[in-house]
Design a protein around this motif. Structure first.
Motif, short mmCIF file in Angstrom:
data_model
loop_
_atom_site.label_atom_id
_atom_site.label_comp_id
_atom_site.label_asym_id
_atom_site.label_seq_id
_atom_site.Cartn_x
_atom_site.Cartn_y
_atom_site.Cartn_z
N SER A 112 5.15 -12.94 6.91
CA SER A 112 5.97 -14.08 6.53
C SER A 112 5.58 -15.37 7.26
O SER A 112 5.89 -16.46 6.79
CB SER A 112 7.46 -13.79 6.77
OG SER A 112 7.77 -13.87 8.15
N GLN A 114 2.55 -16.40 7.72
CA GLN A 114 1.21 -16.79 7.26
C GLN A 114 0.21 -16.73 8.42
O GLN A 114 -0.29 -17.76 8.88
CB GLN A 114 1.23 -18.19 6.65
CG GLN A 114 2.16 -18.31 5.47
CD GLN A 114 2.01 -19.65 4.75
OE1 GLN A 114 1.02 -20.34 4.87
NE2 GLN A 114 3.01 -20.00 3.97
N GLY A 183 -1.10 -25.42 7.65
CA GLY A 183 0.07 -24.66 7.19
C GLY A 183 1.29 -24.76 8.10
O GLY A 183 2.23 -23.96 7.97
N GLU A 185 3.91 -26.74 8.40
CA GLU A 185 5.26 -26.98 7.90
C GLU A 185 5.88 -25.70 7.32
O GLU A 185 7.02 -25.36 7.62
CB GLU A 185 5.23 -28.11 6.85
CG GLU A 185 6.59 -28.58 6.38
CD GLU A 185 7.55 -28.89 7.54
OE1 GLU A 185 7.11 -29.46 8.57
OE2 GLU A 185 8.75 -28.53 7.44
N ALA A 186 5.12 -24.98 6.51
CA ALA A 186 5.64 -23.74 5.92
C ALA A 186 5.97 -22.72 7.00
O ALA A 186 7.01 -22.03 6.97
CB ALA A 186 4.62 -23.15 4.95
N ARG A 187 5.11 -22.64 8.01
CA ARG A 187 5.33 -21.70 9.11
C ARG A 187 6.57 -22.07 9.92
O ARG A 187 7.39 -21.22 10.26
CB ARG A 187 4.10 -21.69 10.01
CG ARG A 187 3.44 -20.37 10.08
CD ARG A 187 2.18 -20.44 10.93
NE ARG A 187 1.02 -20.29 10.07
CZ ARG A 187 0.06 -21.17 9.96
NH1 ARG A 187 0.07 -22.28 10.65
NH2 ARG A 187 -0.93 -20.94 9.14
N GLN A 189 9.13 -23.66 8.96
CA GLN A 189 10.36 -23.38 8.19
C GLN A 189 10.80 -21.94 8.37
O GLN A 189 11.97 -21.64 8.55
CB GLN A 189 10.13 -23.67 6.71
CG GLN A 189 10.31 -25.14 6.37
CD GLN A 189 10.12 -25.43 4.91
OE1 GLN A 189 10.30 -24.55 4.07
NE2 GLN A 189 9.74 -26.65 4.61
#
Ligand code: SF4
Ligand code: F3S
Ligand code: FES
Length: 232
Positions: A112, A114, A183, A185-187, A189
């Protein structure tokens, strides 16, 4: 020397409760706990189940509770433990059989965050270059072997199995602080969710347990700081 090895055993297809089985094993002081387990399996009871692969502290597959501490069976010598040794499966994961635990949820959490390089640019002709200083920034967290000794020694995880856990955070750290990665920002979150990094209460059991000597609490602190700086 003669060693008394106690193993907490359980077969979910047959047993109602876990139970302790005892074995007398002839061993050298320089043998490892993994050697004792092999001796039992090969010469006394072939039904004993445990995981191992490399035998040399690299693959992370044989983390277990040894005399009450999370350790790798292939790394602990008998002379460190004495003649009475107890072995149990990692805490907090469902037991499949004996020392084999179900790690599916653990690896889902790992996925999850990444745990790979997210790049916006197409690959260059040769390699994505990085300065030694930039590489040093996340050197410690590259050492993780995903043994789960940290997560399964964490009281926050025991009380809330949904907590992302130190192992996933360490692997997020590995890429969050890589200056080639896009990556973040996605991480962040995922790490900022209610069962993310804020569940860590700085208990330090994870640092004690890590066979790779990773400064996990420091890595978690850096992730928390990255989240706080992002909010301002
Ligand atoms: Fe194992 Fe250490 Fe990685 Fe945790 S951080 S999974 S204890 S190697
Ligand atoms: Fe758990 Fe380690 Fe934090 S033991 S509470 S993840 S410092
Ligand atoms: Fe690979 Fe122990 S068997 S780490």
């Amino acid at each position: 020397m003669q060693v008394k090895l106690r193993v907490k055993r359980f077969d979910r297809e047959r047993d109602r409760e876990p139970y302790w089985a005892e074995y007398e094993v002839e061993a050298e002081a320089t043998d490892r706990v993994l050697d004792l387990l092999h001796s039992v399996k090969w010469y006394q009871d072939g039904t004993l189940s445990f995981r191992r692969s490399c035998g040399h502290g690299i693959c992370g597959s044989d983390a277990m509770l040894i005399n009450g501490r999370n350790r790798l069976a292939c790394k602990v010598l008998i002379k460190e433990l004495g003649k009475r040794i107890s072995v149990e499966p990692l805490r907090g994961f469902p037991v499949v059989k004996d020392l084999v635990v179900d790690q599916q949820a653990f690896f889902r959490k790992f996925e999850s965050v990444q745990p790979y390089l997210v790049a916006e640019e197409p690959p260059p002709a040769r390699e994505r270059r990085q300065s030694p200083e930039a590489r040093e920034r996340f050197d410690d967290t590259t050492k993780c072997i995903l043994c789960a000794a940290c997560t399964t020694s964490c009281p926050s995880f025991w009380s809330n199995p949904n907590y992302l856990g130190p192992a996933a955070i360490v692997n997020a750290h590995r890429f969050l602080f890589d200056d080639r990665d896009a990556g973040q920002e996605a991480r962040l979150q995922v790490l900022n969710q209610s069962d993310g990094v804020w569940r860590c209460r700085t208990i330090f059991n994870c640092v004690e347990a890590c066979p790779r000597g990773i400064d996990i609490t420091r890595a978690i602190g850096e992730v928390k700081k990255a989240l706080l700086l992002r909010r301002t």
